[in-house]
Write an enzyme that holds these catalytic residues in place. Structure first.
Site, mmCIF file in Angstrom:
data_model
loop_
_atom_site.group_PDB
_atom_site.id
_atom_site.type_symbol
_atom_site.label_atom_id
_atom_site.label_comp_id
_atom_site.label_asym_id
_atom_site.label_seq_id
_atom_site.Cartn_x
_atom_site.Cartn_y
_atom_site.Cartn_z
ATOM 1 N N ASN A 1 -15.686 27.473 -24.292
ATOM 2 C CA ASN A 1 -16.394 26.443 -23.531
ATOM 3 C C ASN A 1 -16.118 26.544 -22.029
ATOM 4 O OD1 ASN A 1 -17.408 25.312 -25.909
ATOM 5 N ND2 ASN A 1 -15.555 24.078 -26.185
ATOM 6 N N GLN B 1 -7.701 -1.430 4.554
ATOM 7 C CA GLN B 1 -6.645 -0.738 3.802
ATOM 8 C C GLN B 1 -7.227 -0.055 2.551
ATOM 9 O OE1 GLN B 1 -2.507 -2.259 3.595
ATOM 10 N NE2 GLN B 1 -2.997 -2.715 1.464
ATOM 11 N N GLU C 1 -17.943 22.389 -16.257
ATOM 12 C CA GLU C 1 -18.392 21.039 -16.603
ATOM 13 C C GLU C 1 -17.671 19.984 -15.770
ATOM 14 O OE1 GLU C 1 -18.904 20.743 -21.160
ATOM 15 O OE2 GLU C 1 -17.710 22.516 -20.796
ATOM 16 N N TYR D 1 -9.941 -5.226 13.451
ATOM 17 C CA TYR D 1 -9.324 -4.860 12.176
ATOM 18 C C TYR D 1 -9.398 -6.009 11.171
ATOM 19 C CZ TYR D 1 -5.889 -3.464 8.696
ATOM 20 O OH TYR D 1 -5.270 -3.145 7.509
ATOM 21 N N THR E 1 -38.534 28.452 -11.742
ATOM 22 C CA THR E 1 -38.909 27.137 -11.215
ATOM 23 C C THR E 1 -39.158 26.283 -12.452
ATOM 24 O OG1 THR E 1 -41.269 27.624 -11.141
ATOM 25 C CG2 THR E 1 -40.010 28.130 -9.147
ATOM 26 N N HIS E 2 -38.840 25.028 -12.384
ATOM 27 C CA HIS E 2 -38.908 24.143 -13.562
ATOM 28 C C HIS E 2 -38.047 24.689 -14.711
ATOM 29 C CE1 HIS E 2 -42.561 22.439 -11.586
ATOM 30 N NE2 HIS E 2 -42.767 23.711 -11.280
ATOM 31 N N SER F 1 0.816 -1.222 0.000
ATOM 32 C CA SER F 1 0.000 0.000 0.000
ATOM 33 C C SER F 1 0.845 1.264 0.000
ATOM 34 C CB SER F 1 -0.928 0.002 1.228
ATOM 35 O OG SER F 1 -0.167 -0.057 2.418
ATOM 36 N N LYS G 1 -15.741 29.021 -30.616
ATOM 37 C CA LYS G 1 -16.158 28.462 -29.330
ATOM 38 C C LYS G 1 -15.413 29.008 -28.127
ATOM 39 C CE LYS G 1 -18.189 24.656 -29.026
ATOM 40 N NZ LYS G 1 -19.537 24.314 -28.583
ATOM 41 N N SER H 1 -12.054 25.512 -28.983
ATOM 42 C CA SER H 1 -12.249 24.248 -29.677
ATOM 43 C C SER H 1 -11.174 24.115 -30.739
ATOM 44 C CB SER H 1 -13.635 24.225 -30.331
ATOM 45 O OG SER H 1 -13.655 23.311 -31.409
HETATM 46 N N1 ARG Z 1 -1.441 -0.871 5.743
HETATM 47 C C1 ARG Z 1 -2.415 -1.274 6.692
HETATM 48 C C2 ARG Z 1 -3.729 -0.526 6.464
HETATM 49 O O1 ARG Z 1 -3.711 0.435 5.788
HETATM 50 C C3 ARG Z 1 -1.925 -0.989 8.085
HETATM 51 C C4 ARG Z 1 -2.537 -1.852 9.109
HETATM 52 C C5 ARG Z 1 -2.079 -3.253 8.951
HETATM 53 N N2 ARG Z 1 -2.512 -4.078 10.033
HETATM 54 C C6 ARG Z 1 -2.496 -5.406 9.958
HETATM 55 N N3 ARG Z 1 -2.964 -6.054 10.990
HETATM 56 N N4 ARG Z 1 -2.048 -6.045 8.926
HETATM 57 O O2 ARG Z 1 -4.783 -0.912 6.924
#
Ligand code: ARG
Length: 455
Positions: A282, A319, A287, A314, A152-153, A20, A280, A274
């Site tokens: 835009n 994650q 948007e 947990y 309105t509308h 991560s 144009k 454009s």
């Molecule tokens: N990278 C993990 C997360 O974002 C950290 C926590 C990991 N905890 C575990 N018990 N593996 O959730």
């Protein structure tokens, strides 16, 4: 980190799905702040020696400097931000780095880091909403008397002023900012010290770390501390509502910009051309702001689905909380900044708006109200007479105010010349003096109230 129990390294796919660091590196500052507070607390409570704590603090400062300089080595093999920081700490100060994780788990660590990040994001969003309100208020003040059709509308309804219309968004964005402040107040409890899920046997001082990190108090249940992500859901729902409001204003800007409406002009700074059609201009920024709500609301949906049905405490599912949250706040922040710029940039075409304000028999209600007030007709009868007057004006191809008096008198004998005084858009808007109404003086007093509030 867990080599004691494991003899083989992970499969490449295990690492690919698990890693991560590519996204949770955005928690680096929060992770270091959390570790600094934790180390100081461990020393104060005597869980580690003050000498070891000083070494740890020195290493953490060095890491913070590396992050600042962009030289910190983020490495996939250390999976996430928490282990990247700890591994680097060990490289910098040696085995004493291993004492930092006493009475702590990555579970309370990530719960803390993420909560700190969301708290800052909520603060930033509230401040940016207030800046947008400031831009709207400035524009509203300049155009408290500028007439435009109220719809309105999306059909012409009654004349309003451009200032009044802009101030409607000031109200919305004010509530949005207060939603972020409310969410912040609720999330402002510190999960650090919950450890893996059950708390810690060490004599830790959770009040101390909570205070050091700007929290009101520590969280009260260790299982909840590491499992809760409703603080992020709340931030994302406040973001989604704000994005919805932004998309409504964006849509109005798109409509107002069309040559058919021609109500406003945006400068070259907030438009694009454009590649094929030279004429144009835009409103791309509007948007894109209109579209960003998809991403932001999508993030709320995404995290809600991740969290639903998760058993305590947990699970690694959690994650998946970060990417949508980062993405939503990035999109919101950019939208708020671009909208603030665009609001300051836009200039209404005052003549065109005023002309449109009178079109579509927009003062018909004023005629009906006049009949009630001056001739004492019941409102339903006045509504009927006015409907007939509109029909007649339509047949003759004129506005209500250009209808010959004789035509009106054919519908009701009592109608006199002075009726024409109420049939102009300016008179119509000026007459709506009820609290919160569109009369320029009312608009100005709302502007003043908001300026005092935001000061
Ligand atoms: N990278 C993990 C997360 O974002 C950290 C926590 C990991 N905890 C575990 N018990 N593996 O959730």
């Amino acid at each position: 980190m867990w080599g004691g129990r494991f003899s083989a390294s992970p499969n490449a796919l295990m690492q690919a799905i698990n890693v991560s660091i590519s996204f949770d590196k955005r928690l680096a500052a929060q992770d270091i702040a959390g570790s600094q507070a934790h180390a100081a607390m461990l020393a104060k409570t005597g869980v580690i020696s003050s000498g070891d704590a000083a070494e740890i603090q020195r290493g953490l400062s060095e890491i913070a400097a590396e992050m600042e300089a962009g030289t910190f080595p983020f490495r996939d093999e250390f999976e996430d931000i928490h282990m990247n920081v700890e591994a680097r700490l060990r490289e910098l100060i040696g085995p004493v780095a291993g004492r930092l994780h006493t009475a702590r788990s990555r579970n309370d660590q990530v719960a803390l880091d993420f909560r700190l990040w969301v708290r800052e994001a909520c603060d930033r969003s509230a401040a940016q909403l207030e800046a947008l309100q400031g831009a709207l208020i400035a524009k509203a003040e300049a155009h408290a008397d500028t007439l435009m059709p109220g719809f309105t509308h999306l059909q012409p309804a009654q004349p309003v002023t451009f200032g009044h219309h802009l101030m409607a968004y000031v109200e919305m964005f004010g509530r949005d900012a207060s939603r972020f402040r409310d969410a912040r107040a609720r999330m402002n409890e510190c999960p650090l010290g919950a450890a893996a899920l059950a708390g810690s046997p060490f004599p830790i001082d959770r009040e101390m770390t909570a205070r050091a990190l700007g929290f009101d108090r520590p969280t009260a249940n260790s299982l909840d501390s590491v499992s809760a992500r409703d603080f992020a859901l709340e931030g994302l729902s406040a973001a989604s509502i704000a994005a919805t409001h932004l998309s409504r204003l964006a849509e109005e800007i798109v409509i107002w910009m069309t040559p058919q409406f021609g109500f406003i002009k945006l400068s070259d700074a907030f438009t694009t051309g454009s590649s094929i059609m030279p004429q144009k201009k835009n409103p791309d920024a509007a948007e894109l702001i209109r579209a960003k709500v998809g991403r932001i609301l999508g993030s709320l949906t995404s995290l809600t689905v991740v969290m639903k049905g998760l058993p305590l405490a947990y699970s690694k599912d959690m994650q998946e909380d970060k990417v949508p949250t980062f993405e939503a706040f990035d999109a919101l922040e950019l939208s708020l900044l671009a909208m603030t710029g665009m609001v300051a940039d836009l200039e209404p075409n005052v003549e065109r708006m005023a002309a449109a304000a009178g079109a579509g028999f927009s003062t018909a209600t004023d005629l009906a109200d006049w009949l009630v007030r001056e001739l004492d007709l019941p409102f339903r009868d006045a509504h009927h007479v006015t409907g007939a007057a509109v029909k007649r004006a339509e047949q003759l191809g004129v506005d209500l105010s250009d209808l010959p008096l004789a035509e009106l008198q054919a519908l009701n004998q009592g109608i006199g010349e002075d009726v024409f005084k109420v049939l102009t858009p300016a008179a119509s808007s000026a007459s709506r003096v009820s609290y919160g109404g569109t009369a320029p003086d009312q608009v100005r007093s709302q502007i003043k109230r908001w300026k005092d509030t935001l000061r």
